[in-house]
Every structure is written in structure tokens, then in C-alpha cells.
Write a protein that holds these residues in place. Sequence first.
Motif, PDB file in Angstrom:
ATOM      1  N   VAL A  89      45.587  77.762 -58.522  1.00 39.24           N
ATOM      2  CA  VAL A  89      46.498  77.197 -59.521  1.00 39.24           C
ATOM      3  C   VAL A  89      46.929  78.286 -60.499  1.00 39.24           C
ATOM      4  O   VAL A  89      46.098  78.810 -61.246  1.00 39.24           O
ATOM      5  N   PRO A  90      48.209  78.651 -60.475  1.00 38.16           N
ATOM      6  CA  PRO A  90      48.661  79.676 -61.420  1.00 38.16           C
ATOM      7  C   PRO A  90      48.629  79.144 -62.854  1.00 38.16           C
ATOM      8  O   PRO A  90      48.850  77.963 -63.076  1.00 38.16           O
ATOM      9  N   LEU A  91      48.319  80.006 -63.808  1.00 38.74           N
ATOM     10  CA  LEU A  91      48.257  79.608 -65.215  1.00 38.74           C
ATOM     11  C   LEU A  91      49.347  80.299 -66.019  1.00 38.74           C
ATOM     12  O   LEU A  91      49.728  81.433 -65.705  1.00 38.74           O
ATOM     13  N   THR A  92      49.826  79.597 -67.037  1.00 33.76           N
ATOM     14  CA  THR A  92      50.832  80.208 -67.914  1.00 33.76           C
ATOM     15  C   THR A  92      50.343  80.071 -69.356  1.00 33.76           C
ATOM     16  O   THR A  92      49.573  79.153 -69.662  1.00 33.76           O
ATOM     17  N   SER A 117      44.968  82.915 -62.853  1.00 41.53           N
ATOM     18  CA  SER A 117      44.946  81.670 -62.064  1.00 41.53           C
ATOM     19  C   SER A 117      43.526  81.129 -62.012  1.00 41.53           C
ATOM     20  O   SER A 117      42.577  81.828 -62.355  1.00 41.53           O
ATOM     21  N   SER A 123      40.908  78.736 -59.443  1.00 43.00           N
ATOM     22  CA  SER A 123      40.759  78.104 -58.141  1.00 43.00           C
ATOM     23  C   SER A 123      40.068  76.766 -58.379  1.00 43.00           C
ATOM     24  O   SER A 123      39.066  76.704 -59.089  1.00 43.00           O
ATOM     25  N   TRP A 166      37.203  80.988 -62.022  1.00 41.96           N
ATOM     26  CA  TRP A 166      38.212  81.966 -62.438  1.00 41.96           C
ATOM     27  C   TRP A 166      37.543  83.284 -62.821  1.00 41.96           C
ATOM     28  O   TRP A 166      36.354  83.316 -63.114  1.00 41.96           O
ATOM     29  N   ALA A 182      45.878  68.235 -64.553  1.00 39.71           N
ATOM     30  CA  ALA A 182      46.238  69.580 -65.022  1.00 39.71           C
ATOM     31  C   ALA A 182      44.986  70.292 -65.530  1.00 39.71           C
ATOM     32  O   ALA A 182      43.964  69.635 -65.783  1.00 39.71           O
ATOM     33  N   GLN A 242      45.494  79.254 -71.708  1.00 41.17           N
ATOM     34  CA  GLN A 242      46.435  79.235 -70.594  1.00 41.17           C
ATOM     35  C   GLN A 242      46.330  77.868 -69.923  1.00 41.17           C
ATOM     36  O   GLN A 242      45.232  77.309 -69.843  1.00 41.17           O
ATOM     37  N   SER A 260      47.896  75.009 -66.750  1.00 34.89           N
ATOM     38  CA  SER A 260      48.582  74.878 -65.455  1.00 34.89           C
ATOM     39  C   SER A 260      49.681  73.844 -65.608  1.00 34.89           C
ATOM     40  O   SER A 260      49.785  73.175 -66.633  1.00 34.89           O
ATOM     41  N   LEU A 275      49.240  69.093 -60.934  1.00 30.04           N
ATOM     42  CA  LEU A 275      49.005  69.031 -59.490  1.00 30.04           C
ATOM     43  C   LEU A 275      48.866  67.553 -59.171  1.00 30.04           C
ATOM     44  O   LEU A 275      48.625  66.734 -60.065  1.00 30.04           O
ATOM     45  N   PRO A 320      50.147  79.437 -53.857  1.00 34.66           N
ATOM     46  CA  PRO A 320      50.591  78.118 -54.289  1.00 34.66           C
ATOM     47  C   PRO A 320      52.023  77.857 -53.854  1.00 34.66           C
ATOM     48  O   PRO A 320      52.828  78.748 -53.701  1.00 34.66           O
TER      49      PRO A 320
END
Length: 357
Positions: free
Chosen positions: A61-64, A80, A82, A98, A270, A286, A288, A291, A317
Motif C-alpha cells: 500500500v503506497p503512502l502519501t 509504503s 505491506s 513497514w 485505510a 503518512q 493510504s 482499499l 499496487p
Amino acid sequence: MRSHTLASRALVVLLVLVAAALALRGTALAQQAPQLTASLVRELPTDPESPIWQQARPAAVPLTPQVVALPRLAQVSVQSVSVRALHDGQRIAFLMAWSDPTRDARAVKPDEFRDAAAIMLPVGDAPPNICMGSPGQTTNLWHWKADWQEDIDKGFQDLPQAYPNFSKDYYPYAAGSPPFDAAKDFASDEAKAYLIGRAAGNPLSAVTKKSPVEELLAVGFGTTTHKQRQEVEGRGVWSGGRWQVAFVRALASGDAAEADLAKRSDVPVAFAVWNGANQEVGARKQVSGFLTLRIAGEAAPPAAPPAAAPAVPTRVPLAYEWWISIAVALIILVLGGAALAGYWARQREIARRQERE
Ligand code: HEM
């Protein structure tokens, strides 16, 4: 109309159609939430290092960075996470993993921040606002904190741990002498009155923790509230520059203020991660996107033999696929356009030469 003009026009139309198809596929994929499948297992793992987790298909899961509310996070310090999920028909377990080169498990000194992770689930059916819900859209937050884990593993971490040379002026009613054991030496009500947070029943000040996970409710950021009934168990371990944190709760909810997962197969979920070494806490984190958590009735497919090296799941992803589609569409258009422009220029040149002759 000369044949080559007809052919080149047909080619232009074809190129545009291909590019449009790719772009549409890309956008369709972009809108589709990546999926996390919770497969059925006989024995549910509660230990983050249990081999049973190999039966779960990991989602990368990419994080922003959280940039909506102040204080914002300028850029991610954790790229990211997992995530794996399993259930046994009664309870569900998540495993978040992570990379974090430092283990930050204390937040006693003013400049100390702890590592943490959270799962967000909607209490209602509709997908809530990603920013922790909104009025009418309650979210259930399971917040694992490394310092609570430390309190459980090593006893309440307090001033003496942060300031070994701690000495006291005067602590009325405190039993014993420094370094104090907060649970034992401040047990009397009189002594507790000097520990305001504890006297007020603030869960952050509790010296004995049943779980390293705090269950919270929110109807949008700024409204986060400790939930009366705390039902999420958990455990986090840090080794080799990575945190692995397991969260476990009953599928069925004990009260209306809790996300009920028992009667649902697809649930928006999330994730959020805090890196203490980067002074991240509260809003500074950060996050996500959503999903889709698929609670599968069937048992997990036999685990594929663990892939050799990669620490993180190999499956990129879904998000990156749409990006590739649109990029390819653009490249086709640009290259196609350039090729055609070249072709036309040559045609014009030939025509001009023919006219001159
Ligand atoms: C981009 C959307 C988001 C925004 C703008 C946001 C903003 C905030 C703010 C301002 C706070 C501090 C005030 C408060 O406690 O309510 C906070 C705390 C918190 N947020 Fe968010 N948030 C977002 C997304 C998320 C997500 C997706 C999760 C979980 C997966 C999450 C979990 C939490 C938790 C557990 C806390 C309490 C942290 C603590 O006590 O240290 N947030 N958030």
C-alpha cells in the motif's frame, strides 16, 4: 483523394482510438480501489511473527503525506506499508509491516515521538471521507502505539526511564523513593491527584495498558475520541529495521459505535503510519487511500513458496498500472504525431519537386 492522404488520415484516427482506449482503461483502473483479501484460516495468528501470516496475500500500500490539515507532513518518511489480513469466521487479524530504521518506543521527553500505525474502518456502510470521516460518517480507528507496546513489554515507561538522574523535590503521598514506579508508588488516590492525566482517567496517562492498540472514534479530523469499550488486541515487534504490527478484533461489533465486519464482504479500509524519528504525531503522518477489504468465505489458497529476497510484496499496487496506460497512450500520440508530421512534410516536398519539374 490521393491514397496516401487517405491512409495517413486512417492512421491518425487509429492512433487516437488506441490512445483513447488506453487512457480510458488507465482512468478506470485509477478509480478502482486496490483490494486486500482476508482469507479464512483455522488458527488466527495474533503474533506478528507467526508463519500463519504466509497464508495471507500481502498488499503493498503506497503512502502519501497528510497535507490537508495543519500540521502537515512535508514528505513521506515511510514510502509504503505491506498489509495482510486473515479471519477465522469469528475474529479478524491484520498485519501491517513497514521499514523504519529506528525503533522509537518512548514519548516522555518533549522532543520524543513514538512510532505508530493505524487502521481506519467505517462504522456505517458508505465509504467515509478519507480524512477520518465527517459528521454522520463515523470512523473506527485502531491506533497501535510503540510506547504503549513498550509499557506492556517492559512496564510503564516514565520520567525515571527518560531521565535516569531524576530526583524529586517533593511528591506528597508518593510511596517509595526515586526512581519511582508510577504504578506502585502512586497507587493512593491522594498521590494520583498529583498525576493529573491519570486522575482524570486519560488513557494516555494510564500506567497499566491492556492492549498496545487504542480504539478511537472520529467524525472528521479534530474529533478523535477514545472509545469506551476497547476491544482490539495487538502486538508490534521491531527487528532488522522493520516494524510488524498485528491487530485482532472480533468480526462482529460489540456496540453500535464500532465497525461491524461480520455481515459484510467488502469493506473500505485505510491505513496510516507515524515515524517517531521524524517527529510525526497526530496529523503529521503518512496515509493510504482506501482499499477494499474483501472478507473471503473460502480458505486461503495454499501459500506459494515464499519468494526469495524481496522484503516487500512483489506485486506493484494497481495504482501504477493506470499510470503506465496513460503514459503509453501519450507516447503513442506524440511519436505517432511526429512520424506523421515527418511523412506529410516529405509528401509535400515530393509534390513541390514534382510541380517544379
Ligand atoms: C488525509 C486525511 C487526514 C487528515 C486531514 C487527518 C488529520 C488529523 C488531525 C488534524 C489529527 C489530530 C487531531 C485529532 O486527533 O483528530 C489526526 C489524528 C489522528 N488521525 Fe488523522 N487525518 C487523516 C487521515 C487519517 C487516516 C487515513 C487514519 C487512519 C488510518 C488517521 C488516523 C488518525 C489517528 C489514529 C489520530 C490520533 C493520533 C494520535 O493521537 O497521536 N487519520 N488526524
